[in-house]
Design an enzyme around this catalytic site. Structure first.
Site, short mmCIF file in Angstrom:
data_model
loop_
_atom_site.label_atom_id
_atom_site.label_comp_id
_atom_site.label_asym_id
_atom_site.label_seq_id
_atom_site.Cartn_x
_atom_site.Cartn_y
_atom_site.Cartn_z
N CYS A 244 0.88 -1.17 0.00
CA CYS A 244 0.00 0.00 0.00
C CYS A 244 0.91 1.22 0.00
CB CYS A 244 -0.99 -0.02 1.17
SG CYS A 244 -0.31 0.23 2.82
N THR B 223 2.05 3.18 2.48
CA THR B 223 3.09 3.12 3.53
C THR B 223 3.48 1.70 3.89
OG1 THR B 223 1.35 3.08 5.20
CG2 THR B 223 2.25 5.25 4.61
N HIS C 220 13.33 -13.94 13.67
CA HIS C 220 12.80 -13.90 15.04
C HIS C 220 11.28 -13.98 15.14
CE1 HIS C 220 16.56 -12.02 17.17
NE2 HIS C 220 16.85 -13.11 16.45
N HIS D 157 12.59 -18.21 20.00
CA HIS D 157 11.69 -17.36 19.22
C HIS D 157 10.36 -18.08 18.94
CE1 HIS D 157 14.94 -14.59 18.94
NE2 HIS D 157 15.73 -15.53 18.42
C1 RB5 Z 1 -3.99 5.31 0.45
O1 RB5 Z 1 -4.04 6.66 0.15
C2 RB5 Z 1 -3.11 5.08 1.67
O2 RB5 Z 1 -3.71 5.62 2.79
C3 RB5 Z 1 -2.83 3.62 1.84
O3 RB5 Z 1 -2.26 3.11 0.69
C4 RB5 Z 1 -1.88 3.25 2.96
O4 RB5 Z 1 -0.73 4.03 2.92
C5 RB5 Z 1 -2.47 3.16 4.30
O5 RB5 Z 1 -1.82 2.74 5.27
#
Ligand code: RB5
Length: 157
Positions: free
Chosen positions: A73, A75, A106, A141
């Site tokens: 996604c 982030t 781990h 672990h």
């Molecule tokens: C989409 O705009 C963004 O919020 C999503 O891809 C992600 O980064 C969310 O955690």
């Protein structure tokens, strides 16, 4: 090795790069999308939301149908939080080799989450390589991953 991969709209370009990287190395990849039409439109708009994509990949991995999942996604965070709601999933959002390596050594992570707005596609593919080629250490672990499983029973029912 069988891999399932998915993304939301923000992770789409990275997901494409990772899928091509694995396919070129003869690793079987099931790509669940997001899938775009040649016009750039999503085929199924409902699948652009990262919790839905995370659920589909996580359920397959938890069922043992794939060795690992890869989720992208913007982030890598939202899709990782979502995947970790599925019992049996240990999803790790990684942006460097140390995290990719230790999430396997781990934590026995079974899904790698990547942020398309955080790391470049070429570097992400290197992290995929590190993740897929690092084995869980077990031992002390494993005691801790068992404790994670106990948390699922304690709070998810
Ligand atoms: C989409 O705009 C963004 O919020 C999503 O891809 C992600 O980064 C969310 O955690």
């Amino acid at each position: 090795m069988k891999i399932i991969i998915g993304s939301d709209h923000a992770g789409y370009p990275l997901k494409e790069a990772v899928r091509d990287y694995l396919t070129a190395r003869d690793i079987a990849v099931n790509d669940i999308g997001a899938t775009f039409l040649p016009t750039g439109e999503l085929i199924d708009p409902s699948q652009r939301h990262y919790p839905l994509v995370a659920e589909r990949v996580a359920v397959e991995v938890a069922a043992g149908n794939f060795d690992f999942g890869i989720l992208c996604c913007g982030t890598g965070i939202g899709i990782g939080i979502s995947a970790n709601k599925i019992p049996g999933i240990r999803a790790a959002t990684c942006s460097n080799h140390f995290e990719a390596r230790y999430s396997r050594l781990h934590n026995d992570a079974n899904i790698l989450c990547l942020g398309a707005r955080v790391i470049a596609p070429e570097f992400a593919c290197e992290l995929v390589d590190t993740f897929l080629h690092t084995d869980f250490e077990g031992g002390r672990h494993a005691l801790r991953t068992d404790m994670i499983r106990e948390l699922e029973y304690k709070y998810h029912r």
